[in-house]
Design an enzyme around this catalytic site. Structure first.
Site, PDB file in Angstrom:
ATOM      1  N   ASN A  66       8.987   4.243   3.164  1.00  0.00           N
ATOM      2  CA  ASN A  66       9.110   3.793   4.552  1.00  0.00           C
ATOM      3  C   ASN A  66      10.472   3.146   4.723  1.00  0.00           C
ATOM      4  O   ASN A  66      11.054   2.635   3.774  1.00  0.00           O
ATOM      5  CB  ASN A  66       8.063   2.720   4.874  1.00  0.00           C
ATOM      6  CG  ASN A  66       6.677   3.281   4.946  1.00  0.00           C
ATOM      7  OD1 ASN A  66       5.968   3.257   3.966  1.00  0.00           O
ATOM      8  ND2 ASN A  66       6.295   3.788   6.086  1.00  0.00           N
ATOM      9  N   ARG A  81       0.837  -1.208   0.000  1.00  0.00           N
ATOM     10  CA  ARG A  81       0.000   0.000   0.000  1.00  0.00           C
ATOM     11  C   ARG A  81       0.877   1.266   0.000  1.00  0.00           C
ATOM     12  O   ARG A  81       0.967   1.965  -0.996  1.00  0.00           O
ATOM     13  CB  ARG A  81      -0.943  -0.028   1.214  1.00  0.00           C
ATOM     14  CG  ARG A  81      -2.040   1.030   1.204  1.00  0.00           C
ATOM     15  CD  ARG A  81      -1.600   2.432   1.557  1.00  0.00           C
ATOM     16  NE  ARG A  81      -1.037   2.536   2.899  1.00  0.00           N
ATOM     17  CZ  ARG A  81      -0.484   3.639   3.378  1.00  0.00           C
ATOM     18  NH1 ARG A  81      -0.401   4.735   2.629  1.00  0.00           N
ATOM     19  NH2 ARG A  81       0.039   3.665   4.590  1.00  0.00           N
ATOM     20  N   CYS A 117       4.613   9.168  -0.183  1.00  0.00           N
ATOM     21  CA  CYS A 117       3.198   9.540  -0.210  1.00  0.00           C
ATOM     22  C   CYS A 117       2.994  10.526  -1.347  1.00  0.00           C
ATOM     23  O   CYS A 117       3.741  11.494  -1.461  1.00  0.00           O
ATOM     24  CB  CYS A 117       2.778  10.175   1.114  1.00  0.00           C
ATOM     25  SG  CYS A 117       1.093  10.796   1.078  1.00  0.00           S
TER      26      CYS A 117
END
Ligand code: HMG
Ligand code: MG
Length: 285
Positions: free
Chosen positions: A247, A13, A238
């Site tokens: 991340n 995701r 993002c």
């Protein structure tokens, strides 16, 4: 006794959402299946968000339908509103996540509403998820700094974190969305948050733009946090946080935690294979 730390794999995701070129649904499914084999108990698979906002996640339903579910693995998805929750329930998601921001600028850019409006919007989402027996996780973005508003006051993070806990989230993940936090800033932020919500209801979500994510995890471990989000191969970023890196890489976190004597339950060989595959998806786009 060995202390356990949970690694919440968010690569499919948070990692893939930022890729500009559309990744095939088959490749997304293959990645989730490899991760399912690597020993995770939590995998964030996709987002039921507006495809106009994040086109990469437009195949959420197909990805959920295509994965091979493994016993003991929770397959989680993001749901910004009731429409997203409807999709998530139809797809039989095991867990959903609502996502708020501690800064107004990011809230407007990411979900097109103020913090107060987002909390109002989330209330029926949590109620409907609970009625369906689906646990809800919460995110707070920009817990140290916002790409639009600058430094985030720790009190704002504490306020939104408490609001999500009070709303019924079983855990709240604290996001350093732009990945530039220092351990000192994380510690100061946690000072305020831990006044309102205990460590066993919190997770750390560190992007790694400045390379301090492991130091930030270390600072969070010292404050009692035992759950961290990460992306296989360090995928991502993002779409609404320009310049932010992915991340922290799951392999790096797993190796660090094991070195510190924590048990993660992960199979590093299989995780390495998943990371090599994930890296090909990034290079391809
Ligand atoms: P909006 O434009 O205000 O919403 O967006 P709307 O209700 O006016 O709807 C606009 C259109 O989208 C409509 O379609 C809706 O049907 C559709 P149209 O009538 O124009 O054809 N729509 C949807 N379609 C599918 N699924 C849905 C959905 N909702 C509306 N759920 C909205 C508001 C919240 C929908 C939008 O801003 C959005 O989807 N934002 C998501 C952005 C996003 O996914 N960002 C990345 C995830 S957050 C993140 O990465 C941070 C995190 O990792 C932690 C950290 O690092 O800090 C979690
Ligand atoms: Mg993130």
């Amino acid at each position: 006794m060995t202390d356990n730390v949970k690694i919440f794999e968010v690569g499919p995701r948070d990692g893939l959402q930022n890729e500009k070129t559309q990744i095939s649904t088959a490749d997304k499914i293959a990645l989730v299946d490899m991760l399912s084999d690597s020993g995770f108990s939590k995998i964030e698979v996709t987002s039921f968000v507006s495809p106009k906002w994040v086109p990469q996640m437009a195949d959420a339903a197909q990805v959920m339908a295509g994965i091979t579910r493994r016993d003991g693995v929770t397959y989680a998805v993001l749901t910004p509103n009731l429409k997203g929750l409807e999709g998530a329930l139809e797809a039989d998601a095991d867990e959903v996540a609502i996502f708020a921001s501690a800064s107004e600028g990011f809230s407007q850019h990411n979900i097109n509403c103020s913090i107060a409006e987002s909390l109002e919007r989330f209330a029926p989402v949590v109620a409907a998820a609970k009625a369906a027996g689906v646990p809800v996780r919460g995110y707070v973005s920009c817990v140290v700094e916002c790409p639009y508003d600058g430094a985030t006051p720790p009190e704002s993070v504490a306020y939104v974190t408490k609001a999500l806990a009070d709303a019924g989230c079983y855990q709240i993940s604290l996001g350093d969305t732009i990945g530039r936090a220092t351990p000192e800033q994380v510690d100061a932020m946690l000072d305020a948050v831990l006044e309102e919500v205990p460590a066993d209801k919190l997770a750390g979500h560190f992007h790694d733009t400045s390379g301090k994510a492991i130091a930030n995890i270390s600072a969070s471990l010292a404050r009692g946090l035992r759950c961290f989000d990460s992306s296989v191969a360090g995928l991502g970023g993002c779409p609404y946080a320009p310049g932010a890196a992915g991340n922290v890489a799951t392999e790096t976190v797993a190796t660090y935690l094991m070195g510190q004597g924590f048990e993660t339950g992960l199979d590093l060989t299989k995780l390495g294979e998943a990371a090599r595959f994930a890296a090909t998806l990034r290079t391809a786009s």
